[in-house]
Write a protein that holds these residues in place. Structure first.
Motif, PDB file in Angstrom:
ATOM      1  N   VAL A  67       0.827  -1.203   0.000  1.00 19.17           N
ATOM      2  CA  VAL A  67       0.000   0.000   0.000  1.00 19.17           C
ATOM      3  C   VAL A  67       0.868   1.262   0.000  1.00 19.17           C
ATOM      4  CG1 VAL A  67      -0.353   0.184   2.515  1.00 19.17           C
ATOM      5  CG2 VAL A  67      -2.123   1.025   0.930  1.00 19.17           C
ATOM      6  N   PHE A  68       2.107   1.173   0.486  1.00 17.80           N
ATOM      7  CA  PHE A  68       3.015   2.318   0.408  1.00 17.80           C
ATOM      8  C   PHE A  68       3.331   2.624  -1.051  1.00 17.80           C
ATOM      9  CE2 PHE A  68       5.117   1.287   4.785  1.00 17.80           C
ATOM     10  CZ  PHE A  68       3.936   1.603   5.437  1.00 17.80           C
ATOM     11  N   GLU A  69       3.511   1.582  -1.844  1.00 16.72           N
ATOM     12  CA  GLU A  69       3.763   1.756  -3.278  1.00 16.72           C
ATOM     13  C   GLU A  69       2.557   2.395  -3.960  1.00 16.72           C
ATOM     14  OE1 GLU A  69       6.259   1.918  -5.928  1.00 16.72           O
ATOM     15  OE2 GLU A  69       6.757  -0.087  -5.219  1.00 16.72           O
ATOM     16  N   LEU A  70       1.374   1.903  -3.637  1.00 15.27           N
ATOM     17  CA  LEU A  70       0.143   2.466  -4.192  1.00 15.27           C
ATOM     18  C   LEU A  70       0.011   3.938  -3.821  1.00 15.27           C
ATOM     19  CD1 LEU A  70      -2.663   2.323  -5.520  1.00 15.27           C
ATOM     20  CD2 LEU A  70      -3.532   1.461  -3.321  1.00 15.27           C
ATOM     21  N   ALA A  71       0.239   4.265  -2.574  1.00 13.45           N
ATOM     22  CA  ALA A  71       0.102   5.648  -2.117  1.00 13.45           C
ATOM     23  C   ALA A  71       1.090   6.574  -2.833  1.00 13.45           C
ATOM     24  CB  ALA A  71       0.305   5.723  -0.599  1.00 13.45           C
ATOM     25  N   ALA A  72       2.331   6.131  -2.964  1.00  9.57           N
ATOM     26  CA  ALA A  72       3.326   6.951  -3.661  1.00  9.57           C
ATOM     27  C   ALA A  72       2.943   7.128  -5.124  1.00  9.57           C
ATOM     28  CB  ALA A  72       4.706   6.320  -3.537  1.00  9.57           C
ATOM     29  N   THR A  73       2.442   6.082  -5.745  1.00  8.59           N
ATOM     30  CA  THR A  73       2.026   6.164  -7.143  1.00  8.59           C
ATOM     31  C   THR A  73       0.899   7.180  -7.305  1.00  8.59           C
ATOM     32  OG1 THR A  73       2.661   3.858  -7.501  1.00  8.59           O
ATOM     33  CG2 THR A  73       1.190   4.846  -9.133  1.00  8.59           C
ATOM     34  N   ILE A  74      -0.105   7.096  -6.454  1.00  4.58           N
ATOM     35  CA  ILE A  74      -1.204   8.066  -6.522  1.00  4.58           C
ATOM     36  C   ILE A  74      -0.661   9.480  -6.301  1.00  4.58           C
ATOM     37  CG2 ILE A  74      -3.305   8.902  -5.365  1.00  4.58           C
ATOM     38  CD1 ILE A  74      -4.006   5.923  -4.837  1.00  4.58           C
ATOM     39  N   ALA A  75       0.160   9.657  -5.294  1.00  3.36           N
ATOM     40  CA  ALA A  75       0.691  10.987  -4.980  1.00  3.36           C
ATOM     41  C   ALA A  75       1.438  11.580  -6.166  1.00  3.36           C
ATOM     42  CB  ALA A  75       1.605  10.912  -3.758  1.00  3.36           C
ATOM     43  N   TYR A  76       2.346  10.822  -6.754  1.00  2.00           N
ATOM     44  CA  TYR A  76       3.171  11.374  -7.827  1.00  2.00           C
ATOM     45  C   TYR A  76       2.396  11.540  -9.135  1.00  2.00           C
ATOM     46  CZ  TYR A  76       7.013  11.107  -4.615  1.00  2.00           C
ATOM     47  OH  TYR A  76       7.817  11.299  -3.533  1.00  2.00           O
ATOM     48  N   MET A  77       1.428  10.681  -9.390  1.00  4.16           N
ATOM     49  CA  MET A  77       0.635  10.835 -10.604  1.00  4.16           C
ATOM     50  C   MET A  77      -0.324  12.021 -10.488  1.00  4.16           C
ATOM     51  SD  MET A  77       1.846   8.736 -12.638  1.00  4.16           S
ATOM     52  CE  MET A  77       3.137   7.576 -12.321  1.00  4.16           C
ATOM     53  N   MET A  78      -0.699  12.376  -9.276  1.00  5.23           N
ATOM     54  CA  MET A  78      -1.561  13.542  -9.073  1.00  5.23           C
ATOM     55  C   MET A  78      -0.853  14.839  -9.466  1.00  5.23           C
ATOM     56  SD  MET A  78      -3.301  12.557  -5.398  1.00  5.23           S
ATOM     57  CE  MET A  78      -3.993  14.165  -5.111  1.00  5.23           C
ATOM     58  N   LEU A  79       0.459  14.865  -9.333  1.00  6.91           N
ATOM     59  CA  LEU A  79       1.219  16.100  -9.536  1.00  6.91           C
ATOM     60  C   LEU A  79       1.117  16.670 -10.946  1.00  6.91           C
ATOM     61  CD1 LEU A  79       4.428  15.269  -7.503  1.00  6.91           C
ATOM     62  CD2 LEU A  79       2.626  16.912  -6.907  1.00  6.91           C
ATOM     63  N   GLU A  80       1.004  15.814 -11.941  1.00  4.09           N
ATOM     64  CA  GLU A  80       0.994  16.283 -13.329  1.00  4.09           C
ATOM     65  C   GLU A  80      -0.386  16.302 -13.962  1.00  4.09           C
ATOM     66  OE1 GLU A  80       3.614  17.606 -14.812  1.00  4.09           O
ATOM     67  OE2 GLU A  80       4.782  17.247 -13.009  1.00  4.09           O
ATOM     68  N   ASN A  81      -1.407  15.901 -13.198  1.00  2.96           N
ATOM     69  CA  ASN A  81      -2.747  15.814 -13.755  1.00  2.96           C
ATOM     70  C   ASN A  81      -3.512  17.112 -13.504  1.00  2.96           C
ATOM     71  OD1 ASN A  81      -5.696  15.060 -13.868  1.00  2.96           O
ATOM     72  ND2 ASN A  81      -4.760  13.121 -14.472  1.00  2.96           N
ATOM     73  N   PRO A  82      -4.198  17.646 -14.516  1.00  2.00           N
ATOM     74  CA  PRO A  82      -4.965  18.878 -14.311  1.00  2.00           C
ATOM     75  C   PRO A  82      -6.125  18.698 -13.323  1.00  2.00           C
ATOM     76  CG  PRO A  82      -5.280  18.034 -16.548  1.00  2.00           C
ATOM     77  CD  PRO A  82      -4.251  17.173 -15.894  1.00  2.00           C
ATOM     78  N   SER A  83      -6.576  17.462 -13.139  1.00  5.28           N
ATOM     79  CA  SER A  83      -7.614  17.150 -12.144  1.00  5.28           C
ATOM     80  C   SER A  83      -7.046  16.109 -11.185  1.00  5.28           C
ATOM     81  CB  SER A  83      -8.864  16.603 -12.826  1.00  5.28           C
ATOM     82  OG  SER A  83      -9.390  17.535 -13.735  1.00  5.28           O
ATOM     83  N   PRO A  84      -6.167  16.516 -10.285  1.00  6.01           N
ATOM     84  CA  PRO A  84      -5.399  15.563  -9.491  1.00  6.01           C
ATOM     85  C   PRO A  84      -6.226  14.577  -8.669  1.00  6.01           C
ATOM     86  CG  PRO A  84      -5.058  17.810  -8.689  1.00  6.01           C
ATOM     87  CD  PRO A  84      -5.842  17.902  -9.949  1.00  6.01           C
ATOM     88  N   LEU A  85      -7.363  14.993  -8.164  1.00  2.00           N
ATOM     89  CA  LEU A  85      -8.138  14.064  -7.344  1.00  2.00           C
ATOM     90  C   LEU A  85      -8.847  13.000  -8.175  1.00  2.00           C
ATOM     91  CD1 LEU A  85      -9.413  16.418  -4.548  1.00  2.00           C
ATOM     92  CD2 LEU A  85      -7.682  14.639  -4.397  1.00  2.00           C
ATOM     93  N   ASP A  86      -8.841  13.151  -9.500  1.00  2.00           N
ATOM     94  CA  ASP A  86      -9.414  12.124 -10.371  1.00  2.00           C
ATOM     95  C   ASP A  86      -8.457  10.953 -10.578  1.00  2.00           C
ATOM     96  OD1 ASP A  86     -11.702  13.640 -10.637  1.00  2.00           O
ATOM     97  OD2 ASP A  86     -11.114  14.489 -12.575  1.00  2.00           O
ATOM     98  N   VAL A  87      -7.214  11.119 -10.214  1.00  2.00           N
ATOM     99  CA  VAL A  87      -6.192  10.095 -10.447  1.00  2.00           C
ATOM    100  C   VAL A  87      -6.385   8.860  -9.566  1.00  2.00           C
ATOM    101  CG1 VAL A  87      -3.704   9.650 -10.179  1.00  2.00           C
ATOM    102  CG2 VAL A  87      -4.483  11.744 -11.270  1.00  2.00           C
ATOM    103  N   GLY A  88      -6.738   9.090  -8.309  1.00  2.00           N
ATOM    104  CA  GLY A  88      -6.816   7.986  -7.348  1.00  2.00           C
ATOM    105  C   GLY A  88      -7.699   6.836  -7.785  1.00  2.00           C
ATOM    106  N   GLY A  89      -8.874   7.130  -8.291  1.00  2.00           N
ATOM    107  CA  GLY A  89      -9.801   6.072  -8.704  1.00  2.00           C
ATOM    108  C   GLY A  89      -9.262   5.241  -9.847  1.00  2.00           C
ATOM    109  N   ALA A  90      -8.639   5.889 -10.832  1.00  2.00           N
ATOM    110  CA  ALA A  90      -8.085   5.159 -11.974  1.00  2.00           C
ATOM    111  C   ALA A  90      -6.945   4.243 -11.531  1.00  2.00           C
ATOM    112  CB  ALA A  90      -7.599   6.147 -13.036  1.00  2.00           C
ATOM    113  N   ILE A  91      -6.075   4.751 -10.677  1.00  2.00           N
ATOM    114  CA  ILE A  91      -4.957   3.925 -10.214  1.00  2.00           C
ATOM    115  C   ILE A  91      -5.464   2.789  -9.335  1.00  2.00           C
ATOM    116  CG2 ILE A  91      -2.857   3.922  -8.802  1.00  2.00           C
ATOM    117  CD1 ILE A  91      -2.312   6.754  -9.914  1.00  2.00           C
ATOM    118  N   LEU A  92      -6.425   3.075  -8.471  1.00  2.00           N
ATOM    119  CA  LEU A  92      -7.009   2.017  -7.635  1.00  2.00           C
ATOM    120  C   LEU A  92      -7.621   0.901  -8.474  1.00  2.00           C
ATOM    121  CD1 LEU A  92      -8.709   4.039  -4.793  1.00  2.00           C
ATOM    122  CD2 LEU A  92      -7.141   2.122  -4.473  1.00  2.00           C
ATOM    123  N   THR A  93      -8.266   1.258  -9.562  1.00  2.00           N
ATOM    124  CA  THR A  93      -8.870   0.251 -10.431  1.00  2.00           C
ATOM    125  C   THR A  93      -7.812  -0.717 -10.944  1.00  2.00           C
ATOM    126  OG1 THR A  93     -10.621   1.748 -11.116  1.00  2.00           O
ATOM    127  CG2 THR A  93     -10.182  -0.130 -12.551  1.00  2.00           C
TER     128      THR A  93
END
Length: 175
Positions: A67-93
């Motif tokens: 889950v640490f890997e998942l959390a870091a992935t979500i965090a870093y992918m949010m940085l470049e996305n214009p809608s950062p909070l939309d990233v979490g659901g896609a990565i979780l899927t």
């Protein structure tokens, strides 16, 4: 449960009191330790879609909680996305198509995503003093990180997680 970040606790105390007691239940194994957009290679597969075709930089490999890997992935992918909070659901899927989070991991995800964002902001500023010529790279998180942290903090744990898990339930891995 009440949001551990909406009380007078600092995030450090929230981690100690909320996450640490649950770590024993987290799934463990070898993790990459630095999954970010600079270390993931994607290949176009058509219709504007891409799939991961490679991963770079194995210097941070370790045996730790997935889950640490998942959390870091979500965090870093949010940085470049214009809608950062939309990233979490896609990565979780994608993540849960391979490994389903247990209840404790789900309950801690919000705080675990805040961690790498905070860490990257602090380390970036600290390392800037040592390596001022590397400013662009060291401050990459600062460009959007503070705004994302503020947005997540203001929304709170319950709302951010509701969004991520609701979004995840609407995606289909086989689309």
């Amino acid at each position: 449960m009440e949001n551990p970040c909406r009380s007078d606790q600092s995030s450090h105390r929230a981690f100690k009191s909320y996450v640490l007691p649950k770590i024993g239940s987290f799934q463990k194994g070898i993790i990459h330790g630095d999954t970010n957009d600079k270390n993931i290679i994607v290949t176009p597969v058509g219709n504007g879609r891409h799939e991961v075709s490679g991963v770079l930089d194995f210097s941070s490999l370790m045996n730790d909680c997935y889950v640490f890997e998942l959390a870091a992935t979500i965090a870093y992918m949010m940085l470049e996305n214009p809608s950062p909070l939309d990233v979490g659901g896609a990565i979780l899927t994608g993540w849960e198509s391979i490994m389903v989070l247990n209840e404790d991991e789900r309950e801690c995800l919000y705080l675990l995503v805040l961690g790498p964002l905070c860490q990257s902001l602090v380390y970036g500023r600290e390392n800037l003093k040592k390596y001022p010529d590397n400013k662009d790279y060291l401050l990459v998180t600062a460009k959007n990180g503070t705004r994302i942290l503020t947005q997540m903090w203001e929304m709170g744990k319950k709302e951010v997680e509701r969004k991520w898990f609701t979004d995840a339930s609407t995606f289909s891995v086989n689309e």
